[in-house]
Write a protein that holds these residues in place. Structure first.
Motif, PDB file in Angstrom:
ATOM      1  N   LEU A 124      40.432  40.514  50.690  1.00 20.64           N
ATOM      2  CA  LEU A 124      40.366  41.969  50.213  1.00 20.64           C
ATOM      3  C   LEU A 124      39.666  41.512  49.273  1.00 20.64           C
ATOM      4  O   LEU A 124      38.990  43.055  48.519  1.00 20.64           O
ATOM      5  CB  LEU A 124      42.300  41.650  49.335  1.00 20.64           C
ATOM      6  N   SER A 125      38.936  40.963  48.170  1.00 22.69           N
ATOM      7  CA  SER A 125      37.596  41.220  47.282  1.00 22.69           C
ATOM      8  C   SER A 125      36.749  41.209  47.353  1.00 22.69           C
ATOM      9  O   SER A 125      35.448  41.162  47.159  1.00 22.69           O
ATOM     10  CB  SER A 125      38.476  39.724  46.089  1.00 22.69           C
TER      11      SER A 125
ATOM     12  N   ASN B  87      41.238  39.379  28.415  1.00 26.17           N
ATOM     13  CA  ASN B  87      42.394  39.709  29.575  1.00 26.17           C
ATOM     14  C   ASN B  87      42.495  37.809  29.841  1.00 26.17           C
ATOM     15  O   ASN B  87      43.396  37.320  30.367  1.00 26.17           O
ATOM     16  CB  ASN B  87      41.984  39.679  31.199  1.00 26.17           C
ATOM     17  N   ARG B  88      42.169  37.515  28.835  1.00 26.90           N
ATOM     18  CA  ARG B  88      42.001  35.822  28.437  1.00 26.90           C
ATOM     19  C   ARG B  88      43.638  35.278  28.940  1.00 26.90           C
ATOM     20  O   ARG B  88      44.321  34.808  29.332  1.00 26.90           O
ATOM     21  CB  ARG B  88      41.771  35.444  28.225  1.00 26.90           C
TER      22      ARG B  88
ATOM     23  N   ASN C 144      39.797  41.688  36.870  1.00 25.98           N
ATOM     24  CA  ASN C 144      40.662  40.783  36.820  1.00 25.98           C
ATOM     25  C   ASN C 144      42.360  40.995  37.709  1.00 25.98           C
ATOM     26  O   ASN C 144      43.175  40.074  37.310  1.00 25.98           O
ATOM     27  CB  ASN C 144      41.400  41.257  35.006  1.00 25.98           C
ATOM     28  N   GLU C 145      42.983  41.949  37.641  1.00 23.14           N
ATOM     29  CA  GLU C 145      43.998  41.945  38.270  1.00 23.14           C
ATOM     30  C   GLU C 145      43.503  40.934  40.303  1.00 23.14           C
ATOM     31  O   GLU C 145      44.540  40.491  40.440  1.00 23.14           O
ATOM     32  CB  GLU C 145      44.012  43.366  38.982  1.00 23.14           C
ATOM     33  N   VAL C 146      42.234  41.006  40.417  1.00 20.89           N
ATOM     34  CA  VAL C 146      42.220  40.082  41.803  1.00 20.89           C
ATOM     35  C   VAL C 146      42.932  38.603  41.361  1.00 20.89           C
ATOM     36  O   VAL C 146      43.215  37.553  42.306  1.00 20.89           O
ATOM     37  CB  VAL C 146      40.758  40.425  42.169  1.00 20.89           C
ATOM     38  N   VAL C 147      41.813  38.339  39.988  1.00 19.42           N
ATOM     39  CA  VAL C 147      42.728  37.204  39.790  1.00 19.42           C
ATOM     40  C   VAL C 147      43.282  36.689  39.306  1.00 19.42           C
ATOM     41  O   VAL C 147      44.172  35.584  39.705  1.00 19.42           O
ATOM     42  CB  VAL C 147      40.733  36.673  38.188  1.00 19.42           C
TER      43      VAL C 147
END
Length: 183
Positions: A15-16, A82-83, A172-175
């Motif tokens: 997806l990414s 987002n950490r 960040n959502e994928v991570v």
């Protein structure tokens, strides 16, 4: 290794990425053992992957340069923003580039980073992960293809996140989804 998590990670991988297939993506893949490294951070500390893994999964963020690459600087700042959420999931965030430790020190201060930014000036770690951009010349010699590897506490790569263009980076959502897939 739990099969549902591996499946989840593979879904994230596809997806990414803008690549036609996983085989088109340079570097190590999901299920491979993450190569050990011992590198200097921007704060002057020597950091080893094995020591990081003692505290849980590690999100290794390979960037072209925290100094001159605007896409890398934006990615690092977004990850910093987002950490806390990423680390609340038990993962540790670590950045790596071919920049010198001195350059990393300046970048950490300039970008307001609180996670380690490691220096791989000879690009040995970048090479070990198979993401050295062979087309780089001059200032670009030693650059990685930007990539994120999520390494579990046992040292296995559980997710690999890449985009086709160096200008694009996984969100960040994928991570976060890759980290959540480890649970």
């Amino acid at each position: 290794m739990r099969l549902p998590n591996l499946y989840h990670s593979l879904v994230i991988l596809f997806l990414s990425a803008g690549f036609a297939s996983a085989a088109d993506m340079p570097g190590l893949g999901v299920g491979d053992t993450a190569p050990e490294f011992r590198l200097m951070s921007g704060s002057g500390e020597e950091v080893a992957l094995s020591e990081l893994r003692e505290n849980g999964p590690v999100v290794l963020v390979f960037v072209r340069s925290a100094d001159w690459c605007p896409y890398c600087r934006k990615q690092l700042q977004d990850l910093e923003a987002n950490r806390a959420v990423l680390e609340a999931s038990g993962a540790q965030l670590v950045g790596l580039s071919y920049d010198s430790a001195e350059t990393q020190t300046q970048a950490v201060a300039k970008l307001g980073l609180t996670f380690p930014l490691l220096s791989d000036p000879g690009s040995k770690t970048i090479e070990a992960y198979g993401i050295l951009n062979e087309e780089g010349r001059g200032k670009g010699s030693g650059l990685p293809h930007p990539a994120i590897f999520v390494v579990d506490a046992e040292g296995t790569i559980q997710a690999k996140l890449m985009e086709e263009s160096y200008r694009d980076r996984p969100s960040n959502e994928v991570v976060q989804a890759a980290i959540d897939g480890l649970e």
